[in-house]
Scaffold this active site. Structure first.
Site, short mmCIF file in Angstrom:
data_model
loop_
_atom_site.label_atom_id
_atom_site.label_comp_id
_atom_site.label_asym_id
_atom_site.label_seq_id
_atom_site.Cartn_x
_atom_site.Cartn_y
_atom_site.Cartn_z
N HIS A 1 -8.31 -3.58 -0.99
CA HIS A 1 -8.36 -2.90 -2.28
C HIS A 1 -7.18 -3.37 -3.13
O HIS A 1 -6.03 -3.35 -2.68
CB HIS A 1 -8.29 -1.38 -2.06
N CYS B 1 -10.96 5.14 -4.24
CA CYS B 1 -10.88 3.68 -4.11
C CYS B 1 -11.45 3.17 -2.79
O CYS B 1 -11.65 1.96 -2.62
CB CYS B 1 -9.42 3.23 -4.26
N ASN C 1 -6.38 -2.52 -11.28
CA ASN C 1 -6.95 -1.68 -10.23
C ASN C 1 -8.27 -1.11 -10.74
O ASN C 1 -8.28 -0.21 -11.58
CB ASN C 1 -5.97 -0.57 -9.86
#
Length: 332
Positions: free
Chosen positions: A256, A131, A286
């Site tokens: 994020h 990520c 996500n």
């Protein structure tokens, strides 16, 4: 809209390190058409839709169809970013794709994306940092420009994690979505608009987020949550300090989009007003390496970015990996 051509000399022109800075010339996103709400997931897991929202902040996410490809989605985001920057694909020197979910083990996604775009003069490589991959790719792209090795760099964050999730795992089944976001980095006068990039890693945390070949993602939620809040907070403070700024000098914090609870916890840890923190996870879930550029694109569309705004970008992911930087916005 900045036109990268106005402050980018030809890549073939000789340059010495320190003669150039880097700036963001545009941002764009690309999302699958298929919207997956919480209803079916909740029924399968034996929980309520409210249970999912309370633990993740997510109401819906996008999933690619089985006949669609990650490099196609990444190229769509890249094409939109290039068009917005007024840059022809043939003028791109480097294509960087931050991803963990390329369609094949090899080739990497980046050369396929460059080919789809017609970026025939560009080098291309994937950046794998889970990520954190978009922030890591941004650091690499900016450094290439600052070193005089490139004039225009396309940075894409793209992931298709829906294909790597156990649909019966309560920890992950509702969490992940698919998407892509891209920015164009272009030469500008030094020192440029990209501040120092703080990157970190701790392999001791690797067992807490794992996806073995051919298997679904496994995640220890509590350990991941605790480390994400800690590292994002630390990286934020370090990036702001290295930019010779304070938290009060930052106009917008773009983290994020891992989990709504993580976003709130970081904001509380740093005592940030909620309106200064972008939170769009409810709509997209996500999307791993794509969350930061998607969040930037959303913030721009909402009028929360303006030329000269100071933006903190931060990410945390498997590995563990993390990173943060402050940029002076120039995409509007």
């Amino acid at each position: 809209m900045l036109d990268a051509r106005t402050f980018a000399s030809p890549a073939s022109a000789p340059a010495r390190a320190g003669e150039h800075g880097a700036a963001i010339a545009s941002v764009a996103q690309a999302l699958p058409d298929r919207v997956i709400d919480n209803r079916g997931i909740a029924e399968r897991l034996g929980v309520s839709e409210e249970w999912i929202v309370a633990r993740t902040g997510i109401h819906e996410r996008r999933h690619l169809a089985t006949d669609e490809r990650l490099d196609e989605l990444a190229a769509a985001a890249g094409d939109a970013a290039l068009e917005r920057a007024g840059v022809e694909p043939a003028d791109v020197d480097l294509v960087l794709v931050g991803t963990t979910t390329a369609d094949e083990l090899t080739p990497s996604a980046a050369p396929l994306v460059a080919h789809r775009l017609g970026a025939t003069a560009a080098g291309a490589m994937d950046v794998g940092a889970a990520c954190t991959a978009f922030v890591s790719a941004l650091a690499l792209g900016a450094a290439m420009i600052e070193a005089g090795r490139a004039a225009t760099v396309l940075v894409v964050g793209a992931d298709v994690l829906s294909r790597h999730v156990d649909p019966d795992d309560r920890r992950t089944a509702a969490l992940f979505g698919d998407g892509a976001g891209a920015i164009v980095l272009a030469r500008t006068a030094p020192p440029g608009a990209i501040g120092p990039v703080v990157l970190g890693a701790d392999g001791a945390g690797a067992p807490h987020i794992v996806a073995r070949r051919g298997e679904a993602i496994e995640m220890a939620g509590q350990e991941t949550f605790r480390n994400a809040v800690r590292r994002l907070s630390e990286a934020t403070l370090a990036a702001v300090a290295q930019a010779d700024l304070g938290l009060a000098d930052i106009d917008l914090f773009v983290y994020h989009q891992a989990n709504g609870r993580i976003l709130r916890a970081v904001g509380e840890q740093l005592e940030l007003e909620p309106e200064r923190v972008v939170d769009c996870i409810a709509r997209f879930g996500n999307t791993s390496a794509a969350t930061v550029p998607i969040a930037l694109s959303v913030a721009e569309a909402e009028g929360r970015l303006w030329s000269g705004a100071r933006v903190l970008m931060g990410a945390f992911g498997a590995g563990f990996t993390w990173g943060a930087t402050v940029v002076e916005w120039g995409a509007t």
